[in-house]
Design a protein around this motif. Structure first.
Motif, PDB file in Angstrom:
ATOM      1  N   GLN A  11       0.829  -1.207   0.000  1.00 59.93           N
ATOM      2  CA  GLN A  11       0.000   0.000   0.000  1.00 59.93           C
ATOM      3  C   GLN A  11       0.860   1.252   0.000  1.00 59.93           C
ATOM      4  O   GLN A  11       0.520   2.259  -0.639  1.00 59.93           O
ATOM      5  CB  GLN A  11      -0.933   0.001   1.211  1.00 59.93           C
ATOM      6  CG  GLN A  11      -1.940   1.150   1.217  1.00 59.93           C
ATOM      7  CD  GLN A  11      -2.881   1.096   0.023  1.00 59.93           C
ATOM      8  OE1 GLN A  11      -3.503   0.062  -0.248  1.00 59.93           O
ATOM      9  NE2 GLN A  11      -2.994   2.207  -0.710  1.00 59.93           N
ATOM     10  N   ALA A  12       1.995   1.208   0.693  1.00 60.66           N
ATOM     11  CA  ALA A  12       2.887   2.365   0.716  1.00 60.66           C
ATOM     12  C   ALA A  12       3.424   2.655  -0.680  1.00 60.66           C
ATOM     13  O   ALA A  12       3.545   3.821  -1.081  1.00 60.66           O
ATOM     14  CB  ALA A  12       4.037   2.107   1.687  1.00 60.66           C
ATOM     15  N   LYS A  13       3.736   1.614  -1.433  1.00 64.09           N
ATOM     16  CA  LYS A  13       4.219   1.806  -2.797  1.00 64.09           C
ATOM     17  C   LYS A  13       3.099   2.319  -3.703  1.00 64.09           C
ATOM     18  O   LYS A  13       3.338   3.154  -4.581  1.00 64.09           O
ATOM     19  CB  LYS A  13       4.807   0.500  -3.335  1.00 64.09           C
ATOM     20  CG  LYS A  13       6.181   0.169  -2.751  1.00 64.09           C
ATOM     21  CD  LYS A  13       6.770  -1.066  -3.374  1.00 64.09           C
ATOM     22  CE  LYS A  13       8.188  -1.293  -2.860  1.00 64.09           C
ATOM     23  NZ  LYS A  13       9.152  -0.332  -3.441  1.00 64.09           N
ATOM     24  N   ASP A  34      -6.548   1.903  -6.631  1.00 64.91           N
ATOM     25  CA  ASP A  34      -5.430   1.182  -6.016  1.00 64.91           C
ATOM     26  C   ASP A  34      -5.158  -0.127  -6.749  1.00 64.91           C
ATOM     27  O   ASP A  34      -4.002  -0.514  -6.941  1.00 64.91           O
ATOM     28  CB  ASP A  34      -5.740   0.897  -4.537  1.00 64.91           C
ATOM     29  CG  ASP A  34      -5.518   2.110  -3.646  1.00 64.91           C
ATOM     30  OD1 ASP A  34      -5.226   3.196  -4.185  1.00 64.91           O
ATOM     31  OD2 ASP A  34      -5.640   1.967  -2.409  1.00 64.91           O
ATOM     32  N   ALA A  35      -6.223  -0.803  -7.154  1.00 66.50           N
ATOM     33  CA  ALA A  35      -6.051  -2.082  -7.860  1.00 66.50           C
ATOM     34  C   ALA A  35      -5.319  -1.872  -9.178  1.00 66.50           C
ATOM     35  O   ALA A  35      -4.465  -2.676  -9.566  1.00 66.50           O
ATOM     36  CB  ALA A  35      -7.410  -2.731  -8.102  1.00 66.50           C
ATOM     37  N   SER A  36      -5.653  -0.800  -9.882  1.00 66.04           N
ATOM     38  CA  SER A  36      -4.999  -0.513 -11.152  1.00 66.04           C
ATOM     39  C   SER A  36      -3.526  -0.190 -10.947  1.00 66.04           C
ATOM     40  O   SER A  36      -2.653  -0.723 -11.646  1.00 66.04           O
ATOM     41  CB  SER A  36      -5.701   0.654 -11.850  1.00 66.04           C
ATOM     42  OG  SER A  36      -5.127   0.897 -13.114  1.00 66.04           O
ATOM     43  N   ILE A  37      -3.231   0.660  -9.984  1.00 67.11           N
ATOM     44  CA  ILE A  37      -1.836   1.002  -9.703  1.00 67.11           C
ATOM     45  C   ILE A  37      -1.059  -0.248  -9.287  1.00 67.11           C
ATOM     46  O   ILE A  37       0.093  -0.440  -9.687  1.00 67.11           O
ATOM     47  CB  ILE A  37      -1.760   2.073  -8.601  1.00 67.11           C
ATOM     48  CG1 ILE A  37      -2.338   3.393  -9.129  1.00 67.11           C
ATOM     49  CG2 ILE A  37      -0.326   2.280  -8.131  1.00 67.11           C
ATOM     50  CD1 ILE A  37      -2.453   4.484  -8.082  1.00 67.11           C
ATOM     51  N   SER A  38      -1.698  -1.110  -8.528  1.00 68.05           N
ATOM     52  CA  SER A  38      -1.045  -2.351  -8.108  1.00 68.05           C
ATOM     53  C   SER A  38      -0.664  -3.218  -9.310  1.00 68.05           C
ATOM     54  O   SER A  38       0.398  -3.846  -9.325  1.00 68.05           O
ATOM     55  CB  SER A  38      -1.978  -3.139  -7.181  1.00 68.05           C
ATOM     56  OG  SER A  38      -1.413  -4.387  -6.833  1.00 68.05           O
ATOM     57  N   ARG A  39      -1.498  -3.259 -10.346  1.00 69.11           N
ATOM     58  CA  ARG A  39      -1.165  -4.044 -11.536  1.00 69.11           C
ATOM     59  C   ARG A  39       0.090  -3.514 -12.214  1.00 69.11           C
ATOM     60  O   ARG A  39       0.921  -4.291 -12.709  1.00 69.11           O
ATOM     61  CB  ARG A  39      -2.341  -4.047 -12.516  1.00 69.11           C
ATOM     62  CG  ARG A  39      -3.488  -4.950 -12.103  1.00 69.11           C
ATOM     63  CD  ARG A  39      -4.481  -5.137 -13.232  1.00 69.11           C
ATOM     64  NE  ARG A  39      -5.113  -3.891 -13.624  1.00 69.11           N
ATOM     65  CZ  ARG A  39      -6.175  -3.377 -13.025  1.00 69.11           C
ATOM     66  NH1 ARG A  39      -6.735  -4.001 -11.995  1.00 69.11           N
ATOM     67  NH2 ARG A  39      -6.700  -2.238 -13.429  1.00 69.11           N
TER      68      ARG A  39
END
Length: 316
Positions: A11-13, A34-39
């Motif tokens: 989450q920090a990243k 957040d899900a998109s950024i995580s991908r």
């Protein structure tokens, strides 16, 4: 970063990436969940610098290309042959399925004049051949592919982020493929739809496809190439891949399933127009801020300094 990293580190990243891309609005704000950024982070092995560069390129592309605004009427001509369509079933994990039939794709360089056929003493142009000659530009083919990707993504259940591709090689020959289209397809999918492919099943790929695969494979990242599975009708071991993924009662007979109905462009058009309504509702969102276009076009702070310096910027 490994898949077992503590959620708070991930989450920090995500938060760091969000800070570095700057404020977004409208459809771009919806896209930057957040899900998109995580991908994007997973696609770049959780390297923030690389993920930011990749995501900003996608935001610029989406701002210019506007994939969410493509509707059925924009691509209907490309869809007539059934060369790509979203199936009306999902896999056992609820993932949407895109069916692809390379033999329904005729390259512009390979187009031939329509053949005249005799039917009850009346001369007419073969409608099937006219439909097969629906694709004369790389831009049109890519636009239709993007439309199909956006439609499949809208069908994802909350717990899933990936889709399945079923590629039918019946009737395939080398005139059905183009290195240029393959290269552009690989670029768009890998750079702007990261981590969206779960499995790509190449069904009954002939031996003549192997040289093309050897040429195309370098365009794919190793992670993507490893998702490609070859399945053969007469190979029990590879057919298990299909039965483990799908309820074969729902799958087309071309893939060893029980459904022997033909592709209907009329019925499919009805489905896609309903999808267009859902897409419009999904993307219709207030725009509280202005998109920073200059930020999307310029070099990021992240690309001008090291990650530690950027962390100071984000925390200031």
């Amino acid at each position: 970063m490994s898949n077992s990293s503590p959620p708070e580190i991930e989450q920090a990243k995500i938060n760091e990436v969000r800070c570095l891309i700057g404020p977004q609005s409208g459809n771009l704000a919806v896209y930057c969940s957040d899900a998109s950024i995580s991908r994007y982070l997973r696609a770049r092995n959780w390297n923030v610098k690389k993920a930011v560069r990749m995501l900003k390129a996608t935001l610029k592309w989406r701002q210019d290309y506007k994939p969410e605004e493509i509707c059925w009427d924009d691509v209907a001509g490309e869809a007539e042959t059934g060369k790509i369509y979203k199936s009306n079933y999902k896999d056992r994990n609820g993932r949407p399925v895109l069916v692809m039939r390379p033999s329904c794709q005729v390259n512009s360089n390979a187009l031939k004049p329509p053949i005249l056929l005799l039917d009850d003493c009346n001369v007419h142009i073969s409608q099937s051949l006219m439909r097969s000659q629906n694709s004369k530009s790389i831009k049109g083919q890519i636009k239709y592919l993007v439309y199909c990707m956006e439609s499949a993504i809208l069908d994802l259940p909350p717990e899933q982020e990936q889709m399945i591709w079923l590629i039918d090689f019946q009737g395939f020959n080398l005139s059905h493929i183009s290195i240029k289209v393959t290269r552009e397809t690989a670029h768009v999918l890998q750079e702007h739809y990261p981590e969206r492919l779960g499995v790509a099943i190449l069904y009954d790929a002939p031996k003549i496809f192997q040289p093309f695969w050897m040429v195309a494979k370098p365009f794919l990242e190793p992670k993507t190439a490893n998702k490609v599975k070859f399945v053969c009708t007469d190979d029990h071991n590879t057919n298990k891949i299909m039965s483990e993924l799908f309820d074969m009662e729902m799958v087309e007979s071309a893939f060893g399933g029980k459904d022997d109905s033909d592709f209907s462009i009329t019925r499919y058009a009805e489905r896609m127009r309903e999808d267009d309504k859902r897409s419009l509702a999904y993307w219709k969102t207030p725009s509280p801020t202005t998109v920073n276009s200059e930020n999307l076009n310029s070099e990021t702070e992240l690309e001008k300094s090291d990650v530690q310096e950027d962390k100071k910027i984000c925390s200031s």
